[in-house]
Scaffold this motif. Structure first.
Motif, PDB file in Angstrom:
ATOM      1  N   HIS A   1      -5.981  85.168 -18.678  1.00 35.62           N
ATOM      2  CA  HIS A   1      -6.080  86.639 -18.038  1.00 35.62           C
ATOM      3  C   HIS A   1      -4.831  86.354 -16.646  1.00 35.62           C
ATOM      4  N   GLY A   2      -4.744  85.090 -15.902  1.00 34.24           N
ATOM      5  CA  GLY A   2      -4.206  84.795 -14.714  1.00 34.24           C
ATOM      6  C   GLY A   2      -2.827  84.759 -15.108  1.00 34.24           C
ATOM      7  N   GLU A   3      -2.522  84.244 -16.440  1.00 34.82           N
ATOM      8  CA  GLU A   3      -0.880  84.261 -16.651  1.00 34.82           C
ATOM      9  C   GLU A   3      -0.579  85.832 -17.561  1.00 34.82           C
ATOM     10  N   ALA A   4      -1.559  86.756 -17.401  1.00 37.19           N
ATOM     11  CA  ALA A   4      -1.109  88.208 -18.008  1.00 37.19           C
ATOM     12  C   ALA A   4      -0.908  87.920 -19.338  1.00 37.19           C
ATOM     13  N   LEU A   5      -1.794  87.073 -20.110  1.00 39.62           N
ATOM     14  CA  LEU A   5      -1.703  86.937 -21.539  1.00 39.62           C
ATOM     15  C   LEU A   5      -3.018  87.225 -22.263  1.00 39.62           C
ATOM     16  N   ASP A   6      -3.489  88.486 -21.909  1.00 38.44           N
ATOM     17  CA  ASP A   6      -4.686  88.961 -22.320  1.00 38.44           C
ATOM     18  C   ASP A   6      -4.583  89.079 -23.885  1.00 38.44           C
ATOM     19  N   PRO A   7      -5.704  88.741 -24.790  1.00 38.22           N
ATOM     20  CA  PRO A   7      -5.738  88.585 -26.131  1.00 38.22           C
ATOM     21  C   PRO A   7      -5.726  90.026 -26.859  1.00 38.22           C
TER      22      PRO A   7
ATOM     23  N   ARG B   1       3.214  81.022 -25.618  1.00 44.90           N
ATOM     24  CA  ARG B   1       2.960  81.123 -24.083  1.00 44.90           C
ATOM     25  C   ARG B   1       1.390  80.826 -23.914  1.00 44.90           C
ATOM     26  N   MET B   2       0.426  81.251 -24.510  1.00 46.55           N
ATOM     27  CA  MET B   2      -1.018  80.891 -24.368  1.00 46.55           C
ATOM     28  C   MET B   2      -1.148  79.536 -24.504  1.00 46.55           C
ATOM     29  N   GLN B   3      -0.583  79.022 -25.684  1.00 45.54           N
ATOM     30  CA  GLN B   3      -0.452  77.678 -25.899  1.00 45.54           C
ATOM     31  C   GLN B   3      -0.354  76.669 -24.771  1.00 45.54           C
ATOM     32  N   ARG B   4       0.823  76.970 -24.156  1.00 44.74           N
ATOM     33  CA  ARG B   4       1.337  76.160 -22.975  1.00 44.74           C
ATOM     34  C   ARG B   4       0.447  76.444 -21.667  1.00 44.74           C
ATOM     35  N   ALA B   5       0.023  77.648 -21.448  1.00 44.82           N
ATOM     36  CA  ALA B   5      -0.972  77.859 -20.264  1.00 44.82           C
ATOM     37  C   ALA B   5      -2.235  77.151 -20.434  1.00 44.82           C
ATOM     38  N   LEU B   6      -2.665  77.217 -21.829  1.00 45.42           N
ATOM     39  CA  LEU B   6      -4.108  76.447 -22.086  1.00 45.42           C
ATOM     40  C   LEU B   6      -3.692  74.709 -22.059  1.00 45.42           C
ATOM     41  N   ALA B   7      -2.626  74.405 -22.533  1.00 45.99           N
ATOM     42  CA  ALA B   7      -2.640  72.937 -22.326  1.00 45.99           C
ATOM     43  C   ALA B   7      -2.578  72.370 -20.866  1.00 45.99           C
ATOM     44  N   ARG B   8      -1.807  73.541 -19.975  1.00 42.46           N
ATOM     45  CA  ARG B   8      -1.780  72.860 -18.568  1.00 42.46           C
ATOM     46  C   ARG B   8      -3.043  73.084 -17.970  1.00 42.46           C
ATOM     47  N   SER B   9      -4.105  73.443 -18.520  1.00 41.93           N
ATOM     48  CA  SER B   9      -5.387  73.590 -17.839  1.00 41.93           C
ATOM     49  C   SER B   9      -6.270  72.626 -18.676  1.00 41.93           C
ATOM     50  N   GLY B  10      -5.506  71.584 -19.781  1.00 41.87           N
ATOM     51  CA  GLY B  10      -6.551  70.735 -20.309  1.00 41.87           C
ATOM     52  C   GLY B  10      -7.089  71.176 -21.410  1.00 41.87           C
TER      53      GLY B  10
ATOM     54  N   ALA C   1     -13.339  78.786 -20.118  1.00 44.88           N
ATOM     55  CA  ALA C   1     -12.420  78.204 -19.278  1.00 44.88           C
ATOM     56  C   ALA C   1     -11.304  78.676 -19.732  1.00 44.88           C
ATOM     57  N   ALA C   2     -10.957  79.178 -20.936  1.00 47.80           N
ATOM     58  CA  ALA C   2      -9.582  79.485 -21.537  1.00 47.80           C
ATOM     59  C   ALA C   2      -9.202  81.117 -21.001  1.00 47.80           C
ATOM     60  N   LEU C   3     -10.275  81.815 -20.961  1.00 50.70           N
ATOM     61  CA  LEU C   3     -10.266  83.476 -20.731  1.00 50.70           C
ATOM     62  C   LEU C   3      -9.391  83.726 -19.374  1.00 50.70           C
TER      63      LEU C   3
END
Length: 83
Positions: free
Chosen positions: A61-67, A16-25, A55-57
């Motif tokens: 956080h916006g996707e509720a995927l806190d590390p 899920r983190m990978q997909r969210a980050l990819a959507r943000s470039g 940029a990633a954090l």
């Protein structure tokens, strides 16, 4: 080369983190977290370039995927950074 390892609680969270980050470039890759970094048997790491952390954090956080944890990797050594 410096990079960050963002520790996720499971492979599902890492994906899920990978997909969210990819959507943000933000380019990243996922793999099993090194055993010496975490006591969680099922933890996975999301690796990003050192310059992408700020940029990633907010994206995560916006996707509720806190590390769970974040480590800076420099020349094969790891140092935990505060969240």
């Amino acid at each position: 080369m410096e990079h960050y390892l963002i520790i996720a609680r499971s492979v599902t969270y890492a994906q899920r983190m990978q997909r969210a980050l990819a959507r943000s470039g933000i380019r990243c890759r996922i793999f099993r977290a090194p055993r010496d970094l975490t006591d969680r048997g099922c933890a996975y790491a999301v690796e990003i370039a050192a310059g992408d952390l700020s940029a990633a954090l907010p994206v995560l956080h916006g996707e509720a995927l806190d590390p769970v944890q974040i480590f800076l990797s420099q020349r094969g050594t790891f140092r935990e950074v505060s969240l």
